[in-house]
Design an enzyme around this catalytic site. Structure first.
Site, PDB file in Angstrom:
ATOM      1  CB  SER A 141     -62.798 -32.538 -54.229  1.00  0.00           C
ATOM      2  OG  SER A 141     -64.255 -31.092 -53.333  1.00  0.00           O
ATOM      3  CE1 TYR A 154     -67.714 -35.665 -55.378  1.00  0.00           C
ATOM      4  CE2 TYR A 154     -67.182 -33.854 -53.477  1.00  0.00           C
ATOM      5  CZ  TYR A 154     -66.792 -33.651 -54.831  1.00  0.00           C
ATOM      6  OH  TYR A 154     -66.630 -33.417 -55.907  1.00  0.00           O
TER       7      TYR A 154
HETATM    8  P1  NDP Z   1     -70.184 -30.727 -64.263  1.00  0.00           P
HETATM    9  O1  NDP Z   1     -71.381 -32.044 -63.463  1.00  0.00           O
HETATM   10  O2  NDP Z   1     -70.549 -29.767 -64.581  1.00  0.00           O
HETATM   11  O3  NDP Z   1     -69.129 -31.606 -64.826  1.00  0.00           O
HETATM   12  C1  NDP Z   1     -69.182 -33.242 -64.464  1.00  0.00           C
HETATM   13  C2  NDP Z   1     -68.558 -33.789 -65.741  1.00  0.00           C
HETATM   14  O4  NDP Z   1     -68.361 -35.381 -65.375  1.00  0.00           O
HETATM   15  C3  NDP Z   1     -69.028 -33.424 -66.938  1.00  0.00           C
HETATM   16  O5  NDP Z   1     -68.758 -33.434 -67.925  1.00  0.00           O
HETATM   17  C4  NDP Z   1     -69.768 -35.473 -67.384  1.00  0.00           C
HETATM   18  O6  NDP Z   1     -70.441 -35.622 -68.333  1.00  0.00           O
HETATM   19  C5  NDP Z   1     -68.881 -35.710 -66.695  1.00  0.00           C
HETATM   20  N1  NDP Z   1     -68.989 -37.303 -66.728  1.00  0.00           N
HETATM   21  C6  NDP Z   1     -69.985 -37.926 -65.279  1.00  0.00           C
HETATM   22  N2  NDP Z   1     -69.650 -39.317 -65.232  1.00  0.00           N
HETATM   23  C7  NDP Z   1     -69.307 -39.491 -66.383  1.00  0.00           C
HETATM   24  C8  NDP Z   1     -68.879 -40.767 -66.738  1.00  0.00           C
HETATM   25  N3  NDP Z   1     -69.121 -41.815 -66.101  1.00  0.00           N
HETATM   26  N4  NDP Z   1     -68.049 -40.888 -67.294  1.00  0.00           N
HETATM   27  C9  NDP Z   1     -67.064 -40.248 -68.638  1.00  0.00           C
HETATM   28  N5  NDP Z   1     -67.594 -38.829 -68.196  1.00  0.00           N
HETATM   29  C10 NDP Z   1     -68.608 -38.497 -67.139  1.00  0.00           C
HETATM   30  O7  NDP Z   1     -69.950 -30.867 -62.510  1.00  0.00           O
HETATM   31  P2  NDP Z   1     -67.740 -30.064 -62.061  1.00  0.00           P
HETATM   32  O8  NDP Z   1     -67.220 -29.661 -62.924  1.00  0.00           O
HETATM   33  O9  NDP Z   1     -67.979 -29.049 -61.469  1.00  0.00           O
HETATM   34  O10 NDP Z   1     -66.839 -31.670 -62.039  1.00  0.00           O
HETATM   35  C11 NDP Z   1     -65.854 -31.579 -62.382  1.00  0.00           C
HETATM   36  C12 NDP Z   1     -65.238 -32.215 -61.654  1.00  0.00           C
HETATM   37  O11 NDP Z   1     -64.793 -31.210 -59.950  1.00  0.00           O
HETATM   38  C13 NDP Z   1     -65.324 -33.559 -60.439  1.00  0.00           C
HETATM   39  O12 NDP Z   1     -64.696 -34.306 -60.513  1.00  0.00           O
HETATM   40  C14 NDP Z   1     -66.057 -32.266 -59.288  1.00  0.00           C
HETATM   41  O13 NDP Z   1     -66.122 -33.953 -57.815  1.00  0.00           O
HETATM   42  C15 NDP Z   1     -64.645 -31.947 -59.327  1.00  0.00           C
HETATM   43  N6  NDP Z   1     -65.577 -30.621 -58.175  1.00  0.00           N
HETATM   44  C16 NDP Z   1     -66.407 -29.361 -58.352  1.00  0.00           C
HETATM   45  C17 NDP Z   1     -66.581 -28.244 -57.349  1.00  0.00           C
HETATM   46  C18 NDP Z   1     -68.040 -27.947 -57.500  1.00  0.00           C
HETATM   47  O14 NDP Z   1     -68.242 -27.050 -56.837  1.00  0.00           O
HETATM   48  N7  NDP Z   1     -68.205 -28.209 -59.306  1.00  0.00           N
HETATM   49  C19 NDP Z   1     -65.949 -28.214 -56.012  1.00  0.00           C
HETATM   50  C20 NDP Z   1     -64.638 -29.976 -55.842  1.00  0.00           C
HETATM   51  C21 NDP Z   1     -64.353 -30.702 -57.051  1.00  0.00           C
HETATM   52  P3  NDP Z   1     -71.230 -36.502 -68.908  1.00  0.00           P
HETATM   53  O15 NDP Z   1     -72.902 -36.064 -68.083  1.00  0.00           O
HETATM   54  O16 NDP Z   1     -71.887 -35.817 -70.256  1.00  0.00           O
HETATM   55  O17 NDP Z   1     -70.793 -37.786 -68.893  1.00  0.00           O
END
Ligand code: NDP
Length: 246
Positions: A141, A154
């Site tokens: 990130s 975070y």
């Molecule tokens: P979302 O919340 O849309 O996606 C997060 C995903 O992580 C979901 O598919 C969720 O699926 C999955 N997840 C969470 N916990 C678990 C777990 N224990 N096991 C398996 N899967 C898990 O957010 P983003 O798409 O934004 O996030 C994706 C990545 O991008 C993250 O690592 C985030 O930190 C990073 N990021 C995001 C930014 C933003 O501004 N959005 C900026 C920088 C980085 P489910 O609940 O079905 O398990």
């Protein structure tokens, strides 16, 4: 390796960046393996991909449970014969001010954002070493570069992922041809903020809603670029911000 020969596992594929990446890669002929906890969402995404002519597999798995990720690798090989790349994308961002001691949320972030990435590496690395190559992409990130209020834990988890990626790259790329990339997005419009419970943070973040954020597809494009490079090219880091973000 041409796109059709690539079999890419995406963690956190049930929404946001993971979902957009699944569609982007499948649209370019990659075989994609979608994993997350919400199987219903994964199934819908898989069905859309296959109805558009792509190839996808959906497997429920929690990244904090390493055995479940080993099972993802086993099922992937059973369906597609191999795994060529792994995207550690699953993550959570329950921001809070440190003084509130929301320690359960701190621990969950460490478990998912850091240990979940290590678990993914444990599961996939033997296969990539056997293949003498492949890709590991870790979604870090912009929080790895700059602290923001409420982000102490975070930002620490995402800094860990960025530095881990460089360590992996140095050990794995020259010796095994396994290219390793850290992607560092700024604010991206996804479900990520839904995990925030600290009301003071939510109030602060409401001003961000006026900013034009990145779309998940913008990060999917960066992932596609990374995976489209010839084996000799290691894309180390991609640090991508919305134009309007300070
Ligand atoms: P979302 O919340 O849309 O996606 C997060 C995903 O992580 C979901 O598919 C969720 O699926 C999955 N997840 C969470 N916990 C678990 C777990 N224990 N096991 C398996 N899967 C898990 O957010 P983003 O798409 O934004 O996030 C994706 C990545 O991008 C993250 O690592 C985030 O930190 C990073 N990021 C995001 C930014 C933003 O501004 N959005 C900026 C920088 C980085 P489910 O609940 O079905 O398990």
């Amino acid at each position: 390796m041409n796109n059709k020969e690539q079999v890419i596992v995406i963690t956190g594929a049930s929404s946001g960046i993971g979902e957009a990446t699944a569609h982007k890669l499948a649209g370019h002929g990659f075989k994609v393996v979608l994993t997350a906890r919400r199987m219903e969402k994964l199934k819908e995404i898989k069905d859309t991909i296959t109805s558009n002519g792509g190839e996808a597999l959906a497997i429920a798995a929690d990244v904090t449970k390493v055995e479940e990720l080993h099972e993802v690798v086993r099922k992937t090989k059973s369906k597609f014969g191999k795994v060529t790349g792994w995207i550690n994308n699953a993550g959570l961002m329950p921001l809070s001010f440190v003084e509130k001691l929301k320690t359960d949320e701190w621990n969950t972030m460490v478990d998912v954002n850091i240990k979940g990435v290590l678990n993914g590496i444990e599961a996939v690395l033997p296969s990539l070493i056997d293949n003498h190559g492949g890709n590991i992409i870790n979604i870090s990130s912009s929080a790895a570069h700059r602290f923001f209020p409420g982000g102490a834990v975070y930002c620490a988890t995402k800094s860990a992922v960025m530095m881990l990626s460089e360590g992996l790259r140095q050990e794995l790329a020259p010796k095994y041809g396994i290219n390793v990339t850290s992607i560092e997005p700024g604010a991206t419009s996804t479900e990520l903020m839904d995990t925030i419970t600290d009301e003071d943070i939510l109030e602060k973040l409401s001003s961000m809603k006026e900013m034009t954020m990145l779309e998940a597809e913008d990060i999917a494009e960066a992932i596609y670029y990374t995976l489209s490079q010839p084996k000799r090219v290691n894309v180390n880091n991609l640090y991508i911000l919305p134009s309007e973000q300070q």
